[in-house]
Design a protein around this motif. Structure first.
Motif, PDB file in Angstrom:
ATOM      1  N   GLN A 199       0.828  -1.217   0.000  1.00  0.00           N
ATOM      2  CA  GLN A 199       0.000   0.000   0.000  1.00  0.00           C
ATOM      3  C   GLN A 199       0.864   1.270   0.000  1.00  0.00           C
ATOM      4  OE1 GLN A 199      -3.676   0.037  -0.063  1.00  0.00           O
ATOM      5  NE2 GLN A 199      -2.996  -1.944  -0.845  1.00  0.00           N
ATOM      6  N   LEU A 200       1.752   1.366  -0.994  1.00  0.00           N
ATOM      7  CA  LEU A 200       2.652   2.505  -1.093  1.00  0.00           C
ATOM      8  C   LEU A 200       2.025   3.621  -1.930  1.00  0.00           C
ATOM      9  CD1 LEU A 200       6.096   0.763  -1.744  1.00  0.00           C
ATOM     10  CD2 LEU A 200       5.034   1.349   0.438  1.00  0.00           C
ATOM     11  N   SER A 201       2.262   4.852  -1.527  1.00  0.00           N
ATOM     12  CA  SER A 201       1.841   6.003  -2.325  1.00  0.00           C
ATOM     13  C   SER A 201       2.894   6.271  -3.397  1.00  0.00           C
ATOM     14  CB  SER A 201       1.684   7.233  -1.441  1.00  0.00           C
ATOM     15  OG  SER A 201       2.954   7.635  -0.931  1.00  0.00           O
ATOM     16  N   LEU A 202       2.564   7.142  -4.358  1.00  0.00           N
ATOM     17  CA  LEU A 202       3.541   7.508  -5.378  1.00  0.00           C
ATOM     18  C   LEU A 202       4.743   8.208  -4.749  1.00  0.00           C
ATOM     19  CD1 LEU A 202       1.246   8.816  -8.279  1.00  0.00           C
ATOM     20  CD2 LEU A 202       2.481   6.649  -8.163  1.00  0.00           C
ATOM     21  N   THR A 203       4.509   8.966  -3.696  1.00  0.00           N
ATOM     22  CA  THR A 203       5.613   9.636  -3.003  1.00  0.00           C
ATOM     23  C   THR A 203       6.555   8.613  -2.375  1.00  0.00           C
ATOM     24  OG1 THR A 203       4.198  11.543  -2.518  1.00  0.00           O
ATOM     25  CG2 THR A 203       6.216  11.309  -1.220  1.00  0.00           C
ATOM     26  N   GLN A 204       6.006   7.576  -1.750  1.00  0.00           N
ATOM     27  CA  GLN A 204       6.847   6.528  -1.157  1.00  0.00           C
ATOM     28  C   GLN A 204       7.631   5.773  -2.226  1.00  0.00           C
ATOM     29  OE1 GLN A 204       3.621   4.657   1.142  1.00  0.00           O
ATOM     30  NE2 GLN A 204       4.829   5.013   3.005  1.00  0.00           N
TER      31      GLN A 204
ATOM     32  N   ILE B 123      16.747  12.896  -7.107  1.00  0.00           N
ATOM     33  CA  ILE B 123      15.854  13.865  -6.482  1.00  0.00           C
ATOM     34  C   ILE B 123      14.594  14.025  -7.326  1.00  0.00           C
ATOM     35  CG2 ILE B 123      15.648  16.274  -5.732  1.00  0.00           C
ATOM     36  CD1 ILE B 123      18.701  16.254  -5.335  1.00  0.00           C
ATOM     37  N   GLY B 124      14.764  13.868  -8.631  1.00  0.00           N
ATOM     38  CA  GLY B 124      13.620  13.960  -9.531  1.00  0.00           C
ATOM     39  C   GLY B 124      12.571  12.906  -9.261  1.00  0.00           C
ATOM     40  N   ALA B 125      12.997  11.710  -8.831  1.00  0.00           N
ATOM     41  CA  ALA B 125      12.030  10.654  -8.550  1.00  0.00           C
ATOM     42  C   ALA B 125      11.096  11.060  -7.414  1.00  0.00           C
ATOM     43  CB  ALA B 125      12.761   9.350  -8.196  1.00  0.00           C
ATOM     44  N   VAL B 126      11.668  11.677  -6.374  1.00  0.00           N
ATOM     45  CA  VAL B 126      10.851  12.137  -5.256  1.00  0.00           C
ATOM     46  C   VAL B 126       9.961  13.292  -5.691  1.00  0.00           C
ATOM     47  CG1 VAL B 126      10.884  13.082  -2.929  1.00  0.00           C
ATOM     48  CG2 VAL B 126      12.590  11.384  -3.599  1.00  0.00           C
TER      49      VAL B 126
END
Length: 405
Positions: free
Chosen positions: A51-56, A365-368
């Motif tokens: 149950q991961l968010s896109l941010t995680q 950093i772009g991924a986050v």
């Protein structure tokens, strides 16, 4: 005596291109980057099971890229002063621990910890692997670096394939099969390390200062070298940020907005990565003939029209365009490394770490950022914004001419 050593010695003394060594270290590069690709291949699965968010998901990609990237210049700087062949199998051992942990991680934080081990193993492998390539290249440095990088890009290309055939049916526990990759890599490196140790004994550092080197160093002032390296890192940063966006989130976009299944959404990603493998190989060949700077300019700026049109294409046109995009975008991948090595003669590990390491860490950093923006505004809008990144490649016209020996 090891047959590889007896056959390698006379060729090494004549500075010929050692294709056997190049193919062995390239195959280990493939195995190393396949283990890294396991992480992104798992994203569609762990997004549901944990149950991961896109941010995680962005933070997991960030952890992998930062540990595998930021440590590379550090390892490269240390190994430039004191090369250590044993670091090659040691790095693969850390990746083995990480892959095993990834298969049983029950939460976001344990998943993150396992990914850090994989990243550290990769950070240790890359600078020493680049030094092996430098010794084995002879006079064909663009080709040699391309052979090495094709291995890594081929490993990244396997991520969507693993999602379709391994993680969709087996889920997260299927990652345990990835430990075989690390074991195979260690066995191959046990044959490369004696040859590498012999080169160090005969030649020391890859480039020694000489009168010729001093003359060459006078061509570029320290200020110009710093400017060129800074600009090169910015260019690689823009490319890696865009590459991360496609590799991490485009499959989610295709699933959520184009209605493709998890398996079907992997096909465009596979085509993008496959195009990158082709581009990486031929980019090195063309750079040896037409110049490093020209290939760097072509690879990033030349891909921008295809990047800009990608978010607006109907499904049928996505497949050929994303394949062409991968070819052009990655054609300057290995060339950037060689260009940096020629800017910093005698500092092969550090130069390789700066380009394949620190610059890609900045791209992490772009991924986050993309993940957070995707949660806020939708991943479809984020992909539109990120399509402008390859336009930064136009800055390559400011790079100084090639500095070839």
């Amino acid at each position: 005596m090891n047959p590889a050593l007896s056959s390698a010695k006379p060729k090494a003394m004549h500075h010929g291109t050692m294709y056997a060594i190049l193919f062995m270290i390239s195959s280990v590069h493939l195995l190393n980057d396949t283990m890294q690709a396991v992480v992104s291949a798992l994203f569609p699965v762990v997004r549901e099971t944990l149950q991961l968010s896109l941010t995680q998901i962005g933070w997991v990609a960030f952890a992998l890229n930062m540990t595998s990237s930021v440590m590379q210049p550090v390892v490269g700087l240390i190994s430039d002063k004191k090369p250590a062949p044993w670091m090659l199998p040691a790095g693969m051992g850390l990746s083995l621990i990480g892959v095993a942990g990834l298969s049983v991680a029950p939460s976001f934080w344990t998943l993150l910890a396992a990914v850090v081990f994989i990243g550290l193993g990769s950070a240790i492998f890359h600078p020493e692997g680049s030094r092996v390539v430098y010794f084995a290249a002879g006079t064909r440095r663009g080709l040699a670096q391309s052979i090495y990088q094709v291995g890594g890009n081929s490993g990244s290309m396997l991520a969507p394939v693993m999602t379709i055939f391994l993680f969709e049916p087996l889920g997260q526990p299927g990652v345990i099969w990835g430990t075989l990759l690390a074991i195979t890599g260690i066995l191959i490196l046990l044959r490369v390390v004696p040859w590498y140790r012999l080169q160090l004994a005969q030649h020391g550092k890859p480039v020694k200062k000489s009168a010729g080197a001093a003359t060459d160093a006078a061509v570029y002032s320290n200020r110009l070298v710093v400017f060129a390296l800074t600009l090169l890192i910015v260019l690689v940063f823009a490319r890696s940020w865009y590459f991360t966006g496609i590799g991490t989130f485009y499959q989610i976009y295709l699933h959520d907005y184009k209605g493709l299944s998890v398996a079907a959404a992997q096909i465009p990603i596979f085509l993008f990565m496959a195009g990158g493998v082709i581009g990486t190989f031929f980019g090195g060949l063309l750079a040896d003939r037409f110049g490093r700077k020209r290939m760097i300019l072509l690879s990033i700026a030349g891909s921008s029209p295809f990047a800009l049109m990608l978010p607006y294409l109907p499904l049928g046109w996505i497949y050929p365009i994303i394949f062409i995009l991968g070819i052009i975008l990655l054609s300057g991948f290995s060339v950037s490394v060689v260009y940096a090595q020629e800017l910093l003669p005698g500092k092969v590990g550090m130069a390789s770490g700066l380009i394949t390491g620190l610059a890609f860490g900045m791209g992490a950093i772009g991924a986050v950022a993309l993940g957070k923006a995707g949660d806020l505004w939708g991943i479809d809008q984020v992909l539109v914004w990120s399509s402008f990144l390859p336009l930064a490649g136009l800055l390559a016209v400011l790079l100084p001419p090639d500095r070839r020996a």
